[in-house]
Motif scaffolding. Structure first.
Motif, PDB file in Angstrom:
ATOM      1  N   SER A 354       0.814  -1.217   0.000  1.00  0.00           N
ATOM      2  CA  SER A 354       0.000   0.000   0.000  1.00  0.00           C
ATOM      3  C   SER A 354       0.845   1.264   0.000  1.00  0.00           C
ATOM      4  O   SER A 354       0.316   2.357  -0.222  1.00  0.00           O
ATOM      5  CB  SER A 354      -0.957  -0.007   1.196  1.00  0.00           C
ATOM      6  N   VAL A 355       2.160   1.151   0.218  1.00  0.00           N
ATOM      7  CA  VAL A 355       3.049   2.306   0.064  1.00  0.00           C
ATOM      8  C   VAL A 355       3.069   2.749  -1.394  1.00  0.00           C
ATOM      9  O   VAL A 355       3.143   3.935  -1.710  1.00  0.00           O
ATOM     10  CB  VAL A 355       4.483   1.959   0.540  1.00  0.00           C
ATOM     11  N   THR A 356       2.991   1.764  -2.299  1.00  0.00           N
ATOM     12  CA  THR A 356       3.054   2.031  -3.736  1.00  0.00           C
ATOM     13  C   THR A 356       1.680   1.997  -4.389  1.00  0.00           C
ATOM     14  O   THR A 356       1.395   2.800  -5.279  1.00  0.00           O
ATOM     15  CB  THR A 356       3.958   0.979  -4.419  1.00  0.00           C
ATOM     16  N   ASP A 357       0.846   1.078  -3.948  1.00  0.00           N
ATOM     17  CA  ASP A 357      -0.422   0.777  -4.620  1.00  0.00           C
ATOM     18  C   ASP A 357      -1.591   1.172  -3.720  1.00  0.00           C
ATOM     19  O   ASP A 357      -1.854   0.536  -2.703  1.00  0.00           O
ATOM     20  CB  ASP A 357      -0.471  -0.722  -4.939  1.00  0.00           C
ATOM     21  N   LYS A 358      -2.327   2.204  -4.107  1.00  0.00           N
ATOM     22  CA  LYS A 358      -3.439   2.692  -3.294  1.00  0.00           C
ATOM     23  C   LYS A 358      -4.550   1.665  -3.158  1.00  0.00           C
ATOM     24  O   LYS A 358      -5.337   1.710  -2.206  1.00  0.00           O
ATOM     25  CB  LYS A 358      -3.993   3.981  -3.901  1.00  0.00           C
ATOM     26  N   GLN A 359      -4.634   0.742  -4.119  1.00  0.00           N
ATOM     27  CA  GLN A 359      -5.709  -0.252  -4.067  1.00  0.00           C
ATOM     28  C   GLN A 359      -5.388  -1.432  -3.153  1.00  0.00           C
ATOM     29  O   GLN A 359      -6.225  -2.308  -2.956  1.00  0.00           O
ATOM     30  CB  GLN A 359      -6.015  -0.755  -5.479  1.00  0.00           C
ATOM     31  N   ALA A 360      -4.174  -1.462  -2.598  1.00  0.00           N
ATOM     32  CA  ALA A 360      -3.800  -2.575  -1.717  1.00  0.00           C
ATOM     33  C   ALA A 360      -4.442  -2.465  -0.337  1.00  0.00           C
ATOM     34  O   ALA A 360      -4.500  -3.445   0.405  1.00  0.00           O
ATOM     35  CB  ALA A 360      -2.287  -2.654  -1.593  1.00  0.00           C
ATOM     36  N   ALA A 361      -4.901  -1.273   0.017  1.00  0.00           N
ATOM     37  CA  ALA A 361      -5.527  -1.066   1.323  1.00  0.00           C
ATOM     38  C   ALA A 361      -6.530   0.075   1.221  1.00  0.00           C
ATOM     39  O   ALA A 361      -6.381   0.967   0.377  1.00  0.00           O
ATOM     40  CB  ALA A 361      -4.465  -0.734   2.372  1.00  0.00           C
ATOM     41  N   PRO A 362      -7.544   0.087   2.081  1.00  0.00           N
ATOM     42  CA  PRO A 362      -8.472   1.220   2.097  1.00  0.00           C
ATOM     43  C   PRO A 362      -7.737   2.525   2.400  1.00  0.00           C
ATOM     44  O   PRO A 362      -6.648   2.517   2.983  1.00  0.00           O
ATOM     45  CB  PRO A 362      -9.447   0.853   3.230  1.00  0.00           C
ATOM     46  N   HIS A 363      -8.326   3.638   2.017  1.00  0.00           N
ATOM     47  CA  HIS A 363      -7.697   4.946   2.205  1.00  0.00           C
ATOM     48  C   HIS A 363      -7.296   5.163   3.661  1.00  0.00           C
ATOM     49  O   HIS A 363      -8.072   4.916   4.588  1.00  0.00           O
ATOM     50  CB  HIS A 363      -8.669   6.049   1.775  1.00  0.00           C
ATOM     51  N   GLY A 364      -6.054   5.606   3.845  1.00  0.00           N
ATOM     52  CA  GLY A 364      -5.559   5.910   5.182  1.00  0.00           C
ATOM     53  C   GLY A 364      -5.115   4.702   5.975  1.00  0.00           C
ATOM     54  O   GLY A 364      -4.724   4.828   7.142  1.00  0.00           O
ATOM     55  N   LYS A 365      -5.144   3.509   5.346  1.00  0.00           N
ATOM     56  CA  LYS A 365      -4.757   2.285   6.047  1.00  0.00           C
ATOM     57  C   LYS A 365      -3.553   1.640   5.351  1.00  0.00           C
ATOM     58  O   LYS A 365      -3.156   2.060   4.267  1.00  0.00           O
ATOM     59  CB  LYS A 365      -5.940   1.318   6.118  1.00  0.00           C
ATOM     60  N   GLU A 366      -2.974   0.632   5.988  1.00  0.00           N
ATOM     61  CA  GLU A 366      -1.753   0.010   5.463  1.00  0.00           C
ATOM     62  C   GLU A 366      -1.891  -1.501   5.433  1.00  0.00           C
ATOM     63  O   GLU A 366      -2.421  -2.116   6.381  1.00  0.00           O
ATOM     64  CB  GLU A 366      -0.553   0.377   6.358  1.00  0.00           C
ATOM     65  N   ALA A 367      -1.420  -2.092   4.331  1.00  0.00           N
ATOM     66  CA  ALA A 367      -1.359  -3.549   4.210  1.00  0.00           C
ATOM     67  C   ALA A 367       0.079  -3.993   4.445  1.00  0.00           C
ATOM     68  O   ALA A 367       1.002  -3.481   3.813  1.00  0.00           O
ATOM     69  CB  ALA A 367      -1.806  -3.983   2.823  1.00  0.00           C
ATOM     70  N   GLY A 368       0.275  -4.918   5.352  1.00  0.00           N
ATOM     71  CA  GLY A 368       1.623  -5.386   5.676  1.00  0.00           C
ATOM     72  C   GLY A 368       1.751  -6.898   5.555  1.00  0.00           C
ATOM     73  O   GLY A 368       0.873  -7.649   6.018  1.00  0.00           O
ATOM     74  N   ILE A 369       2.825  -7.339   4.903  1.00  0.00           N
ATOM     75  CA  ILE A 369       3.154  -8.764   4.804  1.00  0.00           C
ATOM     76  C   ILE A 369       4.474  -8.965   5.522  1.00  0.00           C
ATOM     77  O   ILE A 369       5.470  -8.306   5.204  1.00  0.00           O
ATOM     78  CB  ILE A 369       3.288  -9.208   3.334  1.00  0.00           C
ATOM     79  N   PHE A 370       4.520  -9.864   6.495  1.00  0.00           N
ATOM     80  CA  PHE A 370       5.733 -10.129   7.264  1.00  0.00           C
ATOM     81  C   PHE A 370       6.159 -11.573   7.040  1.00  0.00           C
ATOM     82  O   PHE A 370       5.324 -12.474   7.023  1.00  0.00           O
ATOM     83  CB  PHE A 370       5.489  -9.888   8.754  1.00  0.00           C
ATOM     84  N   LEU A 371       7.454 -11.792   6.881  1.00  0.00           N
ATOM     85  CA  LEU A 371       7.972 -13.131   6.580  1.00  0.00           C
ATOM     86  C   LEU A 371       9.211 -13.433   7.414  1.00  0.00           C
ATOM     87  O   LEU A 371      10.166 -12.650   7.422  1.00  0.00           O
ATOM     88  CB  LEU A 371       8.301 -13.248   5.093  1.00  0.00           C
ATOM     89  N   ILE A 372       9.189 -14.569   8.096  1.00  0.00           N
ATOM     90  CA  ILE A 372      10.363 -15.102   8.800  1.00  0.00           C
ATOM     91  C   ILE A 372      10.787 -16.386   8.099  1.00  0.00           C
ATOM     92  O   ILE A 372      10.004 -17.340   8.032  1.00  0.00           O
ATOM     93  CB  ILE A 372      10.053 -15.426  10.273  1.00  0.00           C
ATOM     94  N   PRO A 373      12.005 -16.455   7.549  1.00  0.00           N
ATOM     95  CA  PRO A 373      12.476 -17.718   6.965  1.00  0.00           C
ATOM     96  C   PRO A 373      12.659 -18.774   8.054  1.00  0.00           C
ATOM     97  O   PRO A 373      13.174 -18.483   9.137  1.00  0.00           O
ATOM     98  CB  PRO A 373      13.823 -17.346   6.335  1.00  0.00           C
ATOM     99  N   LEU A 374      12.234 -20.001   7.766  1.00  0.00           N
ATOM    100  CA  LEU A 374      12.302 -21.089   8.740  1.00  0.00           C
ATOM    101  C   LEU A 374      12.848 -22.358   8.089  1.00  0.00           C
ATOM    102  O   LEU A 374      12.764 -22.530   6.876  1.00  0.00           O
ATOM    103  CB  LEU A 374      10.912 -21.409   9.292  1.00  0.00           C
ATOM    104  N   ALA A 375      13.344 -23.250   8.910  1.00  0.00           N
ATOM    105  CA  ALA A 375      13.731 -24.565   8.416  1.00  0.00           C
ATOM    106  C   ALA A 375      12.483 -25.330   8.003  1.00  0.00           C
ATOM    107  O   ALA A 375      11.473 -25.310   8.714  1.00  0.00           O
ATOM    108  CB  ALA A 375      14.479 -25.338   9.494  1.00  0.00           C
ATOM    109  N   PRO A 376      12.499 -26.007   6.850  1.00  0.00           N
ATOM    110  CA  PRO A 376      11.352 -26.829   6.475  1.00  0.00           C
ATOM    111  C   PRO A 376      11.225 -28.015   7.418  1.00  0.00           C
ATOM    112  O   PRO A 376      12.218 -28.498   7.966  1.00  0.00           O
ATOM    113  CB  PRO A 376      11.687 -27.276   5.051  1.00  0.00           C
TER     114      PRO A 376
END
Length: 488
Positions: A354-376
């Motif tokens: 949503s920093v780049t794409d306004k359609q990724a989140a409603p106006h005034g809000k933020e969409a966040g994806i968090f990733l931790i690499p793990l052992a399979p």
């Protein structure tokens, strides 16, 4: 001659292969176990927020251009690309970060500010990485991994020493500051292996990063999936979703079709873009090319714990792609590759589309994806997921200097168990087999089954390896081998 071809799975490699095979005039049907196409590159929509469930990085734009050009099309025929500036931010601690610009001179200047003279060293390193990229992309990665002779070219002979050294060793000869070392080693993680186990030649990933830049397809990576799906259907490919394949039929040592949702679909050619190990479990044990012991001995790229989070406000001090390297990289790597366990203090990555794409989140809000690499293959429970969400939130708040805990509208997670249930992924791996020296090219599982005629494979567990651009190439390679097989 028109041939019926059944394809298992609808990830990037399957879609690519389907396009090439349909272009050759074959009757191609894709069977996807989930309700939407894309394999691991699916989409999550909730409460006005949109997330890419899988890949979020668009690197190597030339590979995408090359793919669409094979059909007299361009990426711009389907989606709009934006070059991110900065490409991403790397946090090493509170008030300690580096922004990777969208051009090499600016990156060199940023390096110089941290370690005097490092900018010139970086330029020489990237010049070498560019040469390796040209060797790899224009030639090597488009070879099907049938023979070690594929790797013997004038260029590779002249650069043979780069298969003896490692990326980690090279980087540490050039830079002393730990922050710069981690930043230069980061792109290699896309290959799914430790920099200390990755041949020097693979520094071409640094050119992909610093040289070609980081891009964003409007509305996310699923725009690429949609584009490929549309292209496939325009070429005559039939796509069946919610179609779980339970068996590959074999008669007299030859694939004759598949069983999906209890129904038999005959075809003289079967191609699987699903997990390689899982696909072989659809065969009788004596027809499998690789044993359980074989898979156990392989070095797999990480799995991951992901969170898709909706925030009720815009966040501060973030970029579209933000890396949190405020922890010991080597210790985290040990927990993935050496003694598999949940990391004590994990590195993690965050994407805020949503920093780049306004359609990724409603106006005034933020969409966040968090990733931790793990052992399979490690334990995955709701308690562990919740614990590590707290770890991420605490670290994020400390490093970026803001409180976010009370701004979370919702959080959905995806981890090892989900990779298994959703994608039949071996041990819940997220990225396939690591590209180590002994798992490169002809040393990877073969595209063509060694025991069942007319059965082929494509995707991240075969040639050329993990990542979205390699998946496009893998689909092209598999289609070419099928075409060769079908020649009278």
């Amino acid at each position: 001659m028109k041939t019926k071809i059944n394809i298992i799975g609808s990830g990037f490699s399957s879609l690519a292969a389907a396009c090439y095979l349909a272009q050759d005039g074959h009757e191609v049907t894709i069977f996807e176990k989930n309700s939407t196409i894309g394999g691991r590159a699916r989409q999550l929509k909730r409460d006005g927020f949109t997330f890419d469930i899988g890949p979020t990085w668009y690197w190597m734009p030339d590979i995408f251009e090359r793919f669409f050009a094979d059909f007299d099309r361009k990426p711009s025929d389907f989606y709009t690309l934006e070059k991110l500036s900065p490409a991403y931010r790397v946090y090493f601690g509170q008030n300690d970060a580096i922004d990777i610009a969208d051009n090499l001179p600016a990156i060199e200047n940023a390096f110089d500010r941290i370690e005097k003279g490092s900018g010139a060293k970086l330029k020489k390193f990237i010049d070498k990485a560019k040469r390796n990229y040209e060797i790899a992309i224009t030639d090597l990665v488009y070879r099907p991994g049938l023979s070690p002779l594929e790797l013997i070219t004038t260029d590779t002979i002249m650069n043979i020493g780069q298969f003896a050294g490692t990326v980690s060793g090279d980087v540490r000869k050039l830079f002393k500051d730990k922050r710069l070392i981690q930043t230069v080693e980061f792109p290699v993680l896309f290959l799914g292996a430790k920099p200390s186990n990755t041949p020097s030649f693979y520094n071409f990933m640094n050119y992909a990063d610093f040289g070609l830049g980081t891009w964003y397809p409007e509305h996310g990576m699923y725009s690429v999936v949609s584009a490929m799906g549309n292209l496939a259907e325009s070429l005559g490919v039939r796509i069946i979703t919610d179609a779980n394949v339970s068996e590959i039929k074999v008669e007299d040592g030859r694939a004759t079709g598949i069983v999906a949702n209890g129904k038999y679909y005959p075809s003289p050619i079967v191609l699987s873009g699903a997990d390689y190990h899982h696909t072989e479990t659809l065969l009788a044990e004596n027809l499998r090319s690789y044993s359980e012991k074989y898979w156990e001995k392989k070095t797999f790229a990480p799995s991951a714990l992901l969170f898709y989070v909706g925030f009720d406000r815009k966040l501060d001090n973030i970029e579209h792609h933000t890396l949190f390297f405020d922890a010991d990289f080597d210790e985290h790597a040990k927990a993935i590759y050496d003694t598999p366990a949940w990391p004590e203090k994990p590195l993690f990555y965050a994407s805020f589309p949503s920093v780049t794409d306004k359609q990724a989140a409603p106006h005034g809000k933020e969409a966040g994806i968090f990733l931790i690499p793990l052992a399979p293959g490690i334990e995955d429970t709701p308690t562990l997921r919740n614990r590590y969400f707290e770890v991420i939130v605490n670290r994020f708040e400390t490093v970026t200097g803001q409180s976010i805990r009370n701004n979370v509208i919702f959080s959905e997670s995806f981890c090892v168990n989900d990779f298994v249930s959703e994608y039949n992924s071996y041990k819940g791996n997220a990225y396939g087999l690591a590209n180590t020296l002994f798992q490169t090219a002809f040393l990877r599982p073969k595209i063509k089954s060694r025991k069942v005629k007319n059965l082929f494979f494509t995707g991240q567990l075969t040639v050329p390896g993990p990542g979205v651009p390699p998946a496009l190439i893998s689909g092209k390679l598999a289609a070419a081998l099928i075409k060769k097989q079908l020649k009278p």
